[in-house]
Write an enzyme that holds these catalytic residues in place. Sequence first.
Site, PDB file in Angstrom:
ATOM      1  N   TYR A   1       2.729   3.232   2.105  1.00 50.75           N
ATOM      2  CA  TYR A   1       2.255   4.262   1.178  1.00 50.75           C
ATOM      3  C   TYR A   1       3.368   5.239   0.818  1.00 50.75           C
ATOM      4  O   TYR A   1       3.593   5.538  -0.368  1.00 50.75           O
ATOM      5  CB  TYR A   1       1.081   5.008   1.804  1.00 50.75           C
ATOM      6  CG  TYR A   1       0.541   6.130   0.947  1.00 50.75           C
ATOM      7  CD1 TYR A   1      -0.146   5.854  -0.239  1.00 50.75           C
ATOM      8  CD2 TYR A   1       0.708   7.464   1.315  1.00 50.75           C
ATOM      9  CE1 TYR A   1      -0.653   6.874  -1.022  1.00 50.75           C
ATOM     10  CE2 TYR A   1       0.204   8.488   0.535  1.00 50.75           C
ATOM     11  CZ  TYR A   1      -0.474   8.189  -0.633  1.00 50.75           C
ATOM     12  OH  TYR A   1      -0.970   9.212  -1.419  1.00 50.75           O
TER      13      TYR A   1
ATOM     14  N   SER B   1       2.437  12.035  -4.226  1.00 48.27           N
ATOM     15  CA  SER B   1       1.956  12.561  -2.955  1.00 48.27           C
ATOM     16  C   SER B   1       3.106  13.202  -2.214  1.00 48.27           C
ATOM     17  O   SER B   1       4.275  12.829  -2.422  1.00 48.27           O
ATOM     18  CB  SER B   1       1.365  11.426  -2.110  1.00 48.27           C
ATOM     19  OG  SER B   1       1.190  11.818  -0.762  1.00 48.27           O
TER      20      SER B   1
ATOM     21  N   ALA C   1     -10.562   6.186 -11.397  1.00 50.10           N
ATOM     22  CA  ALA C   1     -11.423   7.300 -11.775  1.00 50.10           C
ATOM     23  C   ALA C   1     -12.838   7.239 -11.228  1.00 50.10           C
ATOM     24  O   ALA C   1     -13.691   8.030 -11.620  1.00 50.10           O
ATOM     25  CB  ALA C   1     -11.479   7.406 -13.300  1.00 50.10           C
TER      26      ALA C   1
END
Length: 262
Positions: free
Chosen positions: A144, A131, A9
């Site tokens: 990833y 993603s 965050a």
Amino acid sequence: MRHVLVTGAAGGIAAAIAGRFAAAGDRLTLSDYRAGELAGTAAALRAEYGVGVAEIPGDLADASFAEGLVAQAGPLDVLVNAAGIYPATPLLEMTAQAWDRVQDVNVRAAMLTTVAFGRQGRQGSVVNISSGAATRARPGASHYATSKAALEMLTKACAVELGERGVRVNAVSPGFVTVDSAANPVTEDYAAAVSVNPLGRRGLPADIAEAAFWLAGEQAGWITGAVLRVDGGSTAGAPSLPLHWSGHTDVQNGTPAERAAS
């Protein structure tokens, strides 16, 4: 008022997600390995929204830190696993260390925090940030893309096992989102190549924040194990491709070539 933990965050999409919950009056605990940036984000949210914001800096690649994060935060109503790293590493230059760090931060940490969340013995909601790479590989991102594909299956597996405890687990899968990130930089050439979509614009952190906030709330109360694609329609198809035929096809009478042959 809910208590919401958001990982990663210090900035970017995760900071926008934290801001969306803060705007609703929720109490926040924020975590990131970048302690200075995390403190700045927390201070800004306190000043703007007047809500309680706690900070727990630490590296989610450290299993002991990830395992204890929920207990350190205190009883939670919502967990947002938004922390993620995406270094550029060509496949033939991949090492075990480079591979493992991406998996540890992007997948293992989310598993450990979600397990701890489920053990609280209270109802709640988990939102994982995935993603488009989960379904579409690209050069330099084998670690990833694999981590995000695994995160989406983890989302479903956790939804199945935690549903009887009243815990919903879902994921938001962003398309390309414009983020000024020193931790995960991208070039403009890359951004231009991947940001083409039917709606004709790049995503904003607020687009993803709204989706995560909705999935965590009561309006999504009968949704679990879902992956919400928030990508301007890029998953649906590629609007920039030319027609596969040089001219328009006459559906009733056939193509020009077929008419000439008849």
